[in-house]
Motif scaffolding. Structure first.
Motif, short mmCIF file in Angstrom:
data_model
loop_
_atom_site.label_atom_id
_atom_site.label_comp_id
_atom_site.label_asym_id
_atom_site.label_seq_id
_atom_site.Cartn_x
_atom_site.Cartn_y
_atom_site.Cartn_z
N UNK A 156 -1.14 7.99 13.77
CA UNK A 156 -0.29 8.55 15.11
C UNK A 156 0.43 9.84 14.84
N UNK A 157 0.92 9.98 13.64
CA UNK A 157 1.55 11.07 13.10
C UNK A 157 0.59 11.79 11.85
N UNK A 158 0.71 12.81 11.92
CA UNK A 158 -0.16 13.39 10.72
C UNK A 158 0.65 13.33 9.24
N UNK A 159 1.84 12.95 9.46
CA UNK A 159 2.45 12.55 7.99
C UNK A 159 2.33 11.28 7.70
N UNK A 160 1.35 10.55 8.14
CA UNK A 160 1.04 9.12 8.06
C UNK A 160 -0.08 9.01 7.03
N UNK A 161 -0.47 10.18 6.48
CA UNK A 161 -1.79 9.98 5.69
C UNK A 161 -1.44 9.23 4.45
N UNK A 162 -0.38 9.62 3.85
CA UNK A 162 -0.26 8.83 2.53
C UNK A 162 0.22 7.44 2.85
N UNK A 163 0.85 7.05 3.98
CA UNK A 163 1.09 5.66 4.29
C UNK A 163 -0.27 4.86 4.68
N UNK B 275 -15.80 24.77 8.68
CA UNK B 275 -14.62 25.86 8.40
C UNK B 275 -13.50 25.15 8.84
N UNK B 276 -13.46 23.95 9.70
CA UNK B 276 -12.17 23.27 9.83
C UNK B 276 -11.75 22.61 8.51
N UNK B 277 -12.61 22.32 7.60
CA UNK B 277 -12.19 21.71 6.38
C UNK B 277 -11.72 22.47 5.57
N UNK B 278 -12.25 23.91 5.53
CA UNK B 278 -11.61 25.00 4.64
C UNK B 278 -10.12 25.26 5.14
N UNK B 279 -9.90 25.01 6.28
CA UNK B 279 -8.57 25.33 6.85
C UNK B 279 -7.54 24.07 6.37
N UNK B 280 -7.95 22.86 6.61
CA UNK B 280 -7.32 21.61 6.26
C UNK B 280 -6.89 21.84 4.82
N UNK B 281 -8.02 22.17 3.82
CA UNK B 281 -7.87 22.36 2.26
C UNK B 281 -6.78 23.18 2.02
N UNK B 282 -6.02 24.04 2.95
CA UNK B 282 -5.00 24.87 2.67
C UNK B 282 -3.51 23.93 2.96
N UNK B 283 -3.63 22.78 3.47
CA UNK B 283 -2.58 22.06 3.73
C UNK B 283 -1.99 21.74 5.02
N UNK B 284 -1.16 20.80 5.32
CA UNK B 284 -0.84 20.33 6.69
C UNK B 284 -0.23 21.61 7.46
N UNK B 285 0.92 22.07 7.09
CA UNK B 285 1.70 23.01 7.49
C UNK B 285 0.84 24.35 7.66
N UNK B 286 0.21 24.90 6.72
CA UNK B 286 -0.68 26.12 6.94
C UNK B 286 -1.77 26.20 7.90
N UNK B 287 -2.34 24.77 7.97
CA UNK B 287 -3.31 24.46 8.94
C UNK B 287 -2.81 24.56 10.39
N UNK C 6 -4.78 25.13 13.84
CA UNK C 6 -5.53 23.89 13.83
C UNK C 6 -4.71 22.69 14.24
N UNK C 7 -5.16 21.87 15.23
CA UNK C 7 -4.54 20.39 15.26
C UNK C 7 -4.88 19.71 14.29
N UNK C 8 -4.02 19.35 13.22
CA UNK C 8 -4.05 18.94 11.81
C UNK C 8 -4.82 17.35 12.29
#
Length: 313
Positions: A122-129, A195-207, A212-214
């Motif tokens: 529901x939130x991007x920061x929940x990936x680790x969880x 191409x979106x994966x290339x942006x995601x690889x830069x990190x959530x904040x940079x994306x 990009x809607x991470x």
């Protein structure tokens, strides 16, 4: 450079496929090519699905020592097989093999992943969880499988053990074609997100800075990863460390971080590797053992080496 790497990987796969189809062949070529061709297709589809899903999963989680198996897909598959043997017996569970069983296993794995992703993303920061929750769920499912295994008649436990490892010997034609169609469709969708994966690889904040809607992209890609893993697991069985081994090799030889190269490269490397290993086992060593047991063992060693390298850095 990108074209050269892909051409070499493509030549590697074609050579491996030709070797698998022709080495030691005697008798009616029509029968031999049809029989070996079906197994070759199964090896290729599963290898490509596992390799690409691992590459995408590592990009989303920003962690190159993780695989989608950490979400507990393999444990859920084994639990399903164990429950069937426990309730129906070994013969009854074996009789259910076919398209209905394939659809049921795929639907259950996708449903379980959908619930997990819906709650945790529901939130991007929940990936680790989400990853940690997947690990805990995997442990729970394995514990339930172990409990049921102790309640099963020992003579029928062999059916559970046979389902605990990926098998390419008895893949049904209808299931293979269905899995091939789904896999090709999903792989094409993944390539559209390169191409979106290339942006995601830069990190959530940079994306997010780049527009990009991470969270939304992570959810979409996780759905595609789930489809690939669910279909390949339902087709042949659980595969844990093979994707990790292939992704590690792909990153070393690619010479780029662009996913337009990494994704097809990992698929070609993985397919060629699995076909070569199967050829060596069947045609050269004349062994009937499951080749993925050895491949997974090598992948486990690569996992340990990656952990040691990360600990030193």
């Amino acid at each position: 450079m990108r074209v050269n790497v892909l051409l070499i990987a493509g030549a590697w796969y074609v050579a491996a496929a030709l070797l698998f189809l022709t080495l030691g062949a005697r008798g009616d070529w029509g029968f031999i090519l049809a029989f070996r061709g079906q197994k070759l297709l199964a090896l290729t589809v599963v290898a490509a699905a596992v390799a690409v899903s691992t590459m995408v999963f590592q990009t989303i989680t920003a962690n190159r020592i993780l695989t989608p198996a950490i979400m507990g897909f393999d444990a859920l598959y084994v639990l399903i097989q164990t429950m069937l043997v426990f309730t129906l017996g070994g013969a009854g569970a074996f009789a259910l093999k076919g398209m209905p069983m394939f659809a049921l296993e795929t639907a259950l794995m996708i449903g379980a992943a959908g619930i997990l992703f819906g709650i945790m993303l529901r939130r991007s920061e929940d990936l680790n969880r989400m990853v940690l929750t997947g690990i805990v769920l995997g442990i729970l499912l394995r514990s339930l499988s172990g409990l049921l295994s102790r309640l099963i008649d020992p003579s029928e436990y062999a059916y559970v053990m046979a389902s605990s490892y990926a098998q390419f010997t008895n893949v049904e034609g209808d299931l293979l074609w269905a899995a091939t169609g789904i896999t090709i469709t999903v792989l094409a969708l993944v390539m559209l997100h390169a191409r979106r994966l290339d942006v995601i690889a830069l990190g959530r904040d940079n994306a997010m800075i780049l527009g990009l809607e991470h969270r939304r992209e992570a959810q979409r890609l996780m759905v595609l990863v789930t489809l690939l893993v669910a279909v390949s697991t339902a087709l042949v069985g659980p595969i844990v460390f093979f994707g990790l081994l292939v992704s590690a090799i792909a990153y070393q030889v690619a010479g780029t971080w662009r996913h337009a190269t990494l994704l097809p490269l990992s698929a070609l490397i993985g397919a060629g590797m699995l076909v070569v290993c199967q050829t060596l086992f069947e045609r050269v060593l004349d062994l009937q053992s499951n080749v993925l047991v050895v491949v997974e063992a090598v992948g486990g060693l690569v996992f340990i080496l990656l952990l040691i390298r990360r600990a030193r850095t």
